[in-house]
Design a protein around this motif. Structure first.
Motif, PDB file in Angstrom:
ATOM      1  N   VAL A  35       9.447  42.056 -57.459  1.00 14.62           N
ATOM      2  CA  VAL A  35       8.003  41.848 -57.330  1.00 14.62           C
ATOM      3  C   VAL A  35       7.387  43.157 -56.862  1.00 14.62           C
ATOM      4  CG1 VAL A  35       6.183  40.584 -56.128  1.00 14.62           C
ATOM      5  CG2 VAL A  35       8.295  39.408 -56.783  1.00 14.62           C
ATOM      6  N   ARG A  36       6.402  43.611 -57.597  1.00 12.90           N
ATOM      7  CA  ARG A  36       5.667  44.818 -57.207  1.00 12.90           C
ATOM      8  C   ARG A  36       4.212  44.416 -57.008  1.00 12.90           C
ATOM      9  NH1 ARG A  36       6.282  50.321 -57.299  1.00 12.90           N
ATOM     10  NH2 ARG A  36       4.385  51.506 -57.651  1.00 12.90           N
ATOM     11  N   HIS A  37       3.713  44.581 -55.789  1.00 11.41           N
ATOM     12  CA  HIS A  37       2.335  44.239 -55.438  1.00 11.41           C
ATOM     13  C   HIS A  37       1.667  45.550 -55.054  1.00 11.41           C
ATOM     14  CE1 HIS A  37      -0.351  41.065 -53.244  1.00 11.41           C
ATOM     15  NE2 HIS A  37      -1.050  41.884 -54.021  1.00 11.41           N
ATOM     16  N   GLU A  38       0.623  45.931 -55.766  1.00  5.83           N
ATOM     17  CA  GLU A  38       0.041  47.264 -55.564  1.00  5.83           C
ATOM     18  C   GLU A  38      -1.478  47.244 -55.543  1.00  5.83           C
ATOM     19  OE1 GLU A  38       1.086  49.793 -58.953  1.00  5.83           O
ATOM     20  OE2 GLU A  38       1.521  47.961 -60.039  1.00  5.83           O
ATOM     21  N   ASP A  39      -2.049  48.419 -55.340  1.00 11.29           N
ATOM     22  CA  ASP A  39      -3.496  48.660 -55.292  1.00 11.29           C
ATOM     23  C   ASP A  39      -4.137  48.158 -53.999  1.00 11.29           C
ATOM     24  OD1 ASP A  39      -3.310  49.841 -57.795  1.00 11.29           O
ATOM     25  OD2 ASP A  39      -3.865  48.011 -58.852  1.00 11.29           O
ATOM     26  N   PHE A  40      -3.414  48.295 -52.877  1.00 14.36           N
ATOM     27  CA  PHE A  40      -3.947  47.873 -51.589  1.00 14.36           C
ATOM     28  C   PHE A  40      -4.963  48.855 -51.021  1.00 14.36           C
ATOM     29  CE2 PHE A  40       0.022  45.475 -51.740  1.00 14.36           C
ATOM     30  CZ  PHE A  40      -0.424  44.232 -51.359  1.00 14.36           C
ATOM     31  N   GLY A  41      -4.838  50.116 -51.379  1.00 13.23           N
ATOM     32  CA  GLY A  41      -5.751  51.117 -50.849  1.00 13.23           C
ATOM     33  C   GLY A  41      -5.331  51.680 -49.507  1.00 13.23           C
ATOM     34  N   LYS A  42      -4.671  50.867 -48.676  1.00  3.49           N
ATOM     35  CA  LYS A  42      -4.190  51.299 -47.362  1.00  3.49           C
ATOM     36  C   LYS A  42      -2.810  50.689 -47.131  1.00  3.49           C
ATOM     37  CE  LYS A  42      -7.833  49.620 -45.280  1.00  3.49           C
ATOM     38  NZ  LYS A  42      -8.729  49.171 -44.218  1.00  3.49           N
ATOM     39  N   SER A  43      -2.056  51.263 -46.209  1.00  6.68           N
ATOM     40  CA  SER A  43      -0.694  50.775 -45.965  1.00  6.68           C
ATOM     41  C   SER A  43      -0.652  49.477 -45.152  1.00  6.68           C
ATOM     42  CB  SER A  43       0.144  51.844 -45.283  1.00  6.68           C
ATOM     43  OG  SER A  43      -0.411  52.209 -44.045  1.00  6.68           O
ATOM     44  N   GLU A  44      -1.605  49.257 -44.250  1.00  9.71           N
ATOM     45  CA  GLU A  44      -1.545  48.072 -43.381  1.00  9.71           C
ATOM     46  C   GLU A  44      -1.490  46.757 -44.176  1.00  9.71           C
ATOM     47  OE1 GLU A  44      -3.730  46.049 -39.518  1.00  9.71           O
ATOM     48  OE2 GLU A  44      -4.683  47.751 -40.497  1.00  9.71           O
ATOM     49  N   PRO A  45      -2.411  46.515 -45.120  1.00  5.00           N
ATOM     50  CA  PRO A  45      -2.302  45.260 -45.871  1.00  5.00           C
ATOM     51  C   PRO A  45      -1.059  45.213 -46.757  1.00  5.00           C
ATOM     52  CG  PRO A  45      -4.107  46.590 -46.742  1.00  5.00           C
ATOM     53  CD  PRO A  45      -3.614  47.260 -45.492  1.00  5.00           C
ATOM     54  N   ALA A  46      -0.574  46.359 -47.221  1.00  3.63           N
ATOM     55  CA  ALA A  46       0.647  46.378 -48.030  1.00  3.63           C
ATOM     56  C   ALA A  46       1.834  45.897 -47.199  1.00  3.63           C
ATOM     57  CB  ALA A  46       0.906  47.778 -48.576  1.00  3.63           C
ATOM     58  N   PHE A  47       1.951  46.388 -45.955  1.00  2.33           N
ATOM     59  CA  PHE A  47       3.040  45.950 -45.084  1.00  2.33           C
ATOM     60  C   PHE A  47       2.926  44.463 -44.757  1.00  2.33           C
ATOM     61  CE2 PHE A  47       3.319  50.553 -43.871  1.00  2.33           C
ATOM     62  CZ  PHE A  47       4.580  50.748 -44.391  1.00  2.33           C
ATOM     63  N   GLU A  48       1.709  43.983 -44.513  1.00  2.14           N
ATOM     64  CA  GLU A  48       1.507  42.556 -44.238  1.00  2.14           C
ATOM     65  C   GLU A  48       1.987  41.704 -45.412  1.00  2.14           C
ATOM     66  OE1 GLU A  48      -2.645  42.101 -43.528  1.00  2.14           O
ATOM     67  OE2 GLU A  48      -2.572  43.026 -41.551  1.00  2.14           O
ATOM     68  N   HIS A  49       1.602  42.095 -46.615  1.00  2.00           N
ATOM     69  CA  HIS A  49       1.967  41.328 -47.805  1.00  2.00           C
ATOM     70  C   HIS A  49       3.466  41.437 -48.111  1.00  2.00           C
ATOM     71  CE1 HIS A  49      -2.342  41.026 -48.268  1.00  2.00           C
ATOM     72  NE2 HIS A  49      -2.138  40.114 -49.198  1.00  2.00           N
ATOM     73  N   ALA A  50       4.076  42.574 -47.795  1.00  2.00           N
ATOM     74  CA  ALA A  50       5.519  42.724 -48.023  1.00  2.00           C
ATOM     75  C   ALA A  50       6.293  41.659 -47.266  1.00  2.00           C
ATOM     76  CB  ALA A  50       5.983  44.117 -47.608  1.00  2.00           C
ATOM     77  N   GLY A  51       5.885  41.391 -46.014  1.00  2.00           N
ATOM     78  CA  GLY A  51       6.538  40.340 -45.235  1.00  2.00           C
ATOM     79  C   GLY A  51       6.386  38.981 -45.874  1.00  2.00           C
ATOM     80  N   GLY A  52       5.216  38.710 -46.417  1.00  2.00           N
ATOM     81  CA  GLY A  52       4.988  37.438 -47.104  1.00  2.00           C
ATOM     82  C   GLY A  52       5.839  37.296 -48.354  1.00  2.00           C
ATOM     83  N   TRP A  53       5.943  38.376 -49.129  1.00  2.00           N
ATOM     84  CA  TRP A  53       6.783  38.335 -50.330  1.00  2.00           C
ATOM     85  C   TRP A  53       8.245  38.146 -49.968  1.00  2.00           C
ATOM     86  CZ3 TRP A  53       5.159  37.030 -54.783  1.00  2.00           C
ATOM     87  CH2 TRP A  53       3.877  37.369 -55.218  1.00  2.00           C
ATOM     88  N   GLU A  54       8.704  38.797 -48.899  1.00  2.00           N
ATOM     89  CA  GLU A  54      10.097  38.614 -48.469  1.00  2.00           C
ATOM     90  C   GLU A  54      10.371  37.154 -48.134  1.00  2.00           C
ATOM     91  OE1 GLU A  54      11.841  41.200 -45.583  1.00  2.00           O
ATOM     92  OE2 GLU A  54      10.890  42.974 -46.456  1.00  2.00           O
ATOM     93  N   ARG A  55       9.458  36.537 -47.373  1.00  2.00           N
ATOM     94  CA  ARG A  55       9.637  35.125 -47.021  1.00  2.00           C
ATOM     95  C   ARG A  55       9.659  34.251 -48.275  1.00  2.00           C
ATOM     96  NH1 ARG A  55       6.126  36.757 -43.217  1.00  2.00           N
ATOM     97  NH2 ARG A  55       4.331  35.788 -44.211  1.00  2.00           N
ATOM     98  N   MET A  56       8.735  34.505 -49.205  1.00  2.00           N
ATOM     99  CA  MET A  56       8.656  33.702 -50.414  1.00  2.00           C
ATOM    100  C   MET A  56       9.935  33.845 -51.248  1.00  2.00           C
ATOM    101  SD  MET A  56       8.047  33.392 -53.919  1.00  2.00           S
ATOM    102  CE  MET A  56       7.860  35.096 -54.304  1.00  2.00           C
ATOM    103  N   LEU A  57      10.429  35.076 -51.394  1.00  2.00           N
ATOM    104  CA  LEU A  57      11.653  35.274 -52.171  1.00  2.00           C
ATOM    105  C   LEU A  57      12.864  34.675 -51.470  1.00  2.00           C
ATOM    106  CD1 LEU A  57      10.953  38.873 -53.496  1.00  2.00           C
ATOM    107  CD2 LEU A  57      10.930  36.745 -54.821  1.00  2.00           C
TER     108      LEU A  57
END
Length: 77
Positions: A35-57
């Motif tokens: 899963v590649r989730h991109e175009d966040f513009g900043k690192s903070e929301p990217a890191f937040e979403h990475a944790g969510g994707w890890e849990r989902m997977l």
């Protein structure tokens, strides 16, 4: 590929539109999901979403009865 946008002002992302791409690759014991989730513009929301994707997977792996190997997580851009 799909796009994602919150219908409210997300605390770190606002209403920015992001892109989620999911790839399935054959693997020795089934399939590898990337899963590649991109175009966040900043690192903070990217890191937040990475944790969510890890849990989902992880939940998906548990549901399918497969173990998610270490290092087989999401790719954030």
């Amino acid at each position: 590929m799909q796009t994602r946008r919150y219908d409210f002002d997300h605390p770190t992302l606002g209403r920015r539109v992001t892109k989620v791409t999911t790839h399935l690759f054959p693997a020795d014991r089934g399939a590898r999901v990337v899963v590649r989730h991109e175009d966040f513009g900043k690192s903070e929301p990217a890191f937040e979403h990475a944790g969510g994707w890890e849990r989902m997977l992880d939940w998906l792996g548990e549901h399918l009865g497969a173990e998610v190997p270490p290092g087989a997580r999401t790719e954030e851009a």
